[in-house]
Design a protein around this motif. Structure first.
Motif, PDB file in Angstrom:
ATOM      1  N   UNK A  23       0.823  -1.203   0.000  1.00  0.00           N
ATOM      2  CA  UNK A  23       0.000   0.000   0.000  1.00  0.00           C
ATOM      3  C   UNK A  23       0.864   1.263   0.000  1.00  0.00           C
ATOM      4  N   UNK A  24       1.933   1.237   0.784  1.00  0.00           N
ATOM      5  CA  UNK A  24       2.770   2.431   0.919  1.00  0.00           C
ATOM      6  C   UNK A  24       3.654   2.642  -0.305  1.00  0.00           C
ATOM      7  N   UNK A  25       4.369   1.594  -0.715  1.00  0.00           N
ATOM      8  CA  UNK A  25       5.350   1.767  -1.790  1.00  0.00           C
ATOM      9  C   UNK A  25       4.768   1.598  -3.192  1.00  0.00           C
ATOM     10  N   UNK A  26       3.752   0.766  -3.348  1.00  0.00           N
ATOM     11  CA  UNK A  26       3.232   0.490  -4.685  1.00  0.00           C
ATOM     12  C   UNK A  26       1.816   1.008  -4.898  1.00  0.00           C
ATOM     13  N   UNK A  27       1.300   1.772  -3.910  1.00  0.00           N
ATOM     14  CA  UNK A  27      -0.074   2.305  -4.006  1.00  0.00           C
ATOM     15  C   UNK A  27      -1.040   1.189  -4.433  1.00  0.00           C
ATOM     16  N   UNK A  28      -0.893   0.084  -3.793  1.00  0.00           N
ATOM     17  CA  UNK A  28      -1.587  -1.166  -4.126  1.00  0.00           C
ATOM     18  C   UNK A  28      -3.100  -0.975  -4.154  1.00  0.00           C
ATOM     19  N   UNK A  29      -3.718  -1.430  -5.251  1.00  0.00           N
ATOM     20  CA  UNK A  29      -5.171  -1.287  -5.408  1.00  0.00           C
ATOM     21  C   UNK A  29      -5.783  -2.616  -5.844  1.00  0.00           C
ATOM     22  N   UNK A  30      -6.916  -2.938  -5.259  1.00  0.00           N
ATOM     23  CA  UNK A  30      -7.623  -4.184  -5.581  1.00  0.00           C
ATOM     24  C   UNK A  30      -8.983  -3.830  -6.167  1.00  0.00           C
ATOM     25  N   UNK A  31      -9.280  -4.421  -7.297  1.00  0.00           N
ATOM     26  CA  UNK A  31     -10.557  -4.167  -7.960  1.00  0.00           C
ATOM     27  C   UNK A  31     -11.293  -5.485  -8.203  1.00  0.00           C
TER      28      UNK A  31
END
Length: 224
Positions: A23-31
């Motif tokens: 979440x912090x380093x890769x701006x991780x998003x789940x769709x």
């Protein structure tokens, strides 16, 4: 199957730090999680393959202590990963198996024999992740698919969930730690195995490859 409880323990124990890190380093998003939130095993996740991170990204996209965890994997033989240096010690070694990855028995020209361990996993209502391309893409595009996933779907009557992973192709440490990347994992609508084959009799290798291509087409459609 060796140490069947270890994948559950490992994948859940690293879930929180992995999710925070991504979440912090890769701006991780789940769709698309709404497409799978009510599902349970047996289930086959079919994903494109762009990075060594992929086997970590899919379980990290599921909720903590999800009923879909642990995710098991269809892997290559250990020798396949040795050319990757340090990563080869992880991907293909003892830790990889403890994480839930079991290799295909190659060279048999028989899906039932080659995938016997994975067939048993699905019969035991576990979740299985497959990269139908069989290798990491070299140019970022999705390549042709091997037919094993088609056979597994047919033989076990398991639903197949197309999964698209974006933003991790040629992702290096600099881009990652400078937060210049954005990784997105998208879950598509599950595919009923009955829709992959026209007839009920056991499909040929060609029919299995055709089914695998249909699955990968669904993966491609998830990529924006």
């Amino acid at each position: 199957m060796l140490f069947p409880s270890m994948p559950w323990l490992l994948q859940n124990s690293v879930w929180i730090p992995t999710r925070i890190f991504l979440k912090f380093f890769a701006r991780f998003e789940i769709r698309g999680f709404e497409n799978i939130k009510n599902l349970s095993g047996p289930l086959i996740f079919a994903s494109n393959h762009a990075s060594e991170l992929d086997p970590i990204l899919v379980p990290a996209s599921l909720p903590f202590l999800s009923k879909l965890l642990p995710v098991f994997y269809v892997a290559k033989k250990r020798e396949f990963y040795r050319k990757d240096g340090t990563l080869g010690l992880i991907y293909g070694g003892a830790f990889f198996k403890l994480w839930g990855a079991y290799p295909v028995r190659e060279g048999l020209k028989n899906y039932k024999l080659s995938l016997n361990i994975h067939l048993e996993m699905l019969k035991e209502k576990k979740c299985l992740l497959i990269f139908p391309e069989g290798k990491i893409t070299k140019n970022g595009s999705i390549g042709s698919a091997h037919g094993g996933i088609g056979y597994l779907a047919y033989a076990t009557k398991s639903k197949v969930v197309p999964v698209a992973i974006e933003g991790n192709f040629r992702l290096n440490r600099k881009k990652f730690f400078l937060r210049k990347s954005k990784i997105i994992v998208t879950f598509g609508v599950p595919i009923n195995p009955g829709s992959l084959f026209e007839k009920t009799e056991e499909p040929s290798a060609e029919k299995c490859r055709s089914a695998a291509e249909k699955i990968m087409l669904s993966v491609k459609k998830l990529i924006k």
